[in-house]
Write a protein that holds these residues in place. Structure first.
Motif, PDB file in Angstrom:
ATOM      1  N   GLU A  28       0.811  -1.215   0.000  1.00 24.55           N
ATOM      2  CA  GLU A  28       0.000   0.000   0.000  1.00 24.55           C
ATOM      3  C   GLU A  28       0.847   1.269   0.000  1.00 24.55           C
ATOM      4  OE1 GLU A  28      -2.616  -0.423   3.325  1.00 24.55           O
ATOM      5  OE2 GLU A  28      -4.098  -1.605   2.187  1.00 24.55           O
ATOM      6  N   THR A  29       2.038   1.197   0.600  1.00 25.00           N
ATOM      7  CA  THR A  29       2.932   2.358   0.649  1.00 25.00           C
ATOM      8  C   THR A  29       3.992   2.319  -0.442  1.00 25.00           C
ATOM      9  OG1 THR A  29       4.394   1.282   2.271  1.00 25.00           O
ATOM     10  CG2 THR A  29       2.590   2.642   3.133  1.00 25.00           C
ATOM     11  N   ASN A  30       3.914   1.285  -1.297  1.00 25.59           N
ATOM     12  CA  ASN A  30       4.884   1.111  -2.378  1.00 25.59           C
ATOM     13  C   ASN A  30       6.324   1.169  -1.840  1.00 25.59           C
ATOM     14  OD1 ASN A  30       5.379   0.649  -5.170  1.00 25.59           O
ATOM     15  ND2 ASN A  30       5.962   2.790  -5.445  1.00 25.59           N
ATOM     16  N   ASP A  31       6.540   0.479  -0.732  1.00 23.94           N
ATOM     17  CA  ASP A  31       7.831   0.523  -0.029  1.00 23.94           C
ATOM     18  C   ASP A  31       8.821  -0.451  -0.664  1.00 23.94           C
ATOM     19  OD1 ASP A  31       9.939   0.663   1.727  1.00 23.94           O
ATOM     20  OD2 ASP A  31       8.721   0.415   3.548  1.00 23.94           O
ATOM     21  N   ILE A  32       9.460  -0.011  -1.715  1.00 26.11           N
ATOM     22  CA  ILE A  32      10.415  -0.859  -2.433  1.00 26.11           C
ATOM     23  C   ILE A  32      11.607  -1.208  -1.552  1.00 26.11           C
ATOM     24  CG2 ILE A  32      11.982  -0.952  -4.418  1.00 26.11           C
ATOM     25  CD1 ILE A  32       9.993   0.865  -5.887  1.00 26.11           C
ATOM     26  N   ASP A  33      12.074  -0.241  -0.761  1.00 29.15           N
ATOM     27  CA  ASP A  33      13.212  -0.508   0.129  1.00 29.15           C
ATOM     28  C   ASP A  33      12.843  -1.547   1.184  1.00 29.15           C
ATOM     29  OD1 ASP A  33      14.853   1.283  -1.196  1.00 29.15           O
ATOM     30  OD2 ASP A  33      14.356   2.962   0.132  1.00 29.15           O
ATOM     31  N   GLY A  34      11.607  -1.462   1.687  1.00 31.37           N
ATOM     32  CA  GLY A  34      11.164  -2.446   2.670  1.00 31.37           C
ATOM     33  C   GLY A  34      11.097  -3.837   2.076  1.00 31.37           C
TER      34      GLY A  34
END
Length: 210
Positions: A28-34
């Motif tokens: 949902e947050t588009n957290d690619i690093d995560g």
């Protein structure tokens, strides 16, 4: 708090809910690093962390497969793991991205087929999905893979026939549908009424009267 710190084991939780919630949050947050941090820790020395990370990734794959597609090579590598949890988790992850990364997975077809022969029930269930997705991509892949799927349907346990036939269905075309139907008809005698009704639904989709 980092993505890794939000996983179930590091939250001192015995249930899978934190991993499912984390997957949803990352998408949902588009957290690619995560996602990248979680993917890296599939190879952590701690098996509990490994298990959490593969869970987060395939849960993310259910929601938005393109977010985990770049890790196809890592999932393929994990199919060789001695940790059964990682093998079936990796195969499950691959099942969510098989259509996106078909060429890369096809290059490693023998590894997938190896898991089909010797893997756990969950690994095999998802290997069928992976193979069917690959076989649905083009004639070359279909010609190579569909015979393996038919052979599996001939020989798998009766209680698996309906489920695996449904998974295989996406790879059925005009050229191979007669063989598909023939194999299923050969298995009918070993099926319960409920299982047979699922097979009949597939026949109807192929406009076959039963």
């Amino acid at each position: 708090m980092s993505a890794l710190e939000k996983t179930a084991y590091l939250q001192n939780r015995n249930d899978e809910k934190p991993n499912q919630e984390l997957a949803k949050e990352l998408i949902e947050t588009n957290d690619i690093d995560g996602i990248r941090e979680i993917a890296k820790n599939m190879f952590n020395n701690d098996k509990n962390i490994q298990s959490d990370c593969i869970k987060v990734l395939y849960e993310a794959g259910y929601i938005k497969p393109e977010m985990i597609a770049e890790y196809a090579g890592d999932f393929i590598e994990l199919l060789r793991s001695r940790n059964n949890r990682m093998v079936w988790g990796a195969m499950l992850a691959l099942s969510t991205i098989a259509s996106i990364k078909a060429d890369e997975i096809y290059k490693n077809l023998e590894i997938v087929l190896g898991v089909m022969k010797e893997g756990s029930v969950i690994a095999v269930d998802n290997a069928v999905k992976v193979l069917a997705a690959l076989a649905s991509q083009n004639d070359k892949y279909n010609d190579k893979i569909f015979p393996f799927l038919l052979d599996h349907l001939r020989n798998c346990r009766p209680k698996e026939v309906a489920q695996h036939a449904e998974s295989t269905f996406q790879a059925v075309n005009q050229k191979n549908q007669d063989e598909f139907i023939k194999v299923l008809m050969e298995r009918e005698g070993s099926l319960t009424n409920a299982q047979l009704s699922r097979i009949i639904k597939l026949y109807k989709k192929l406009h076959i009267n039963h």
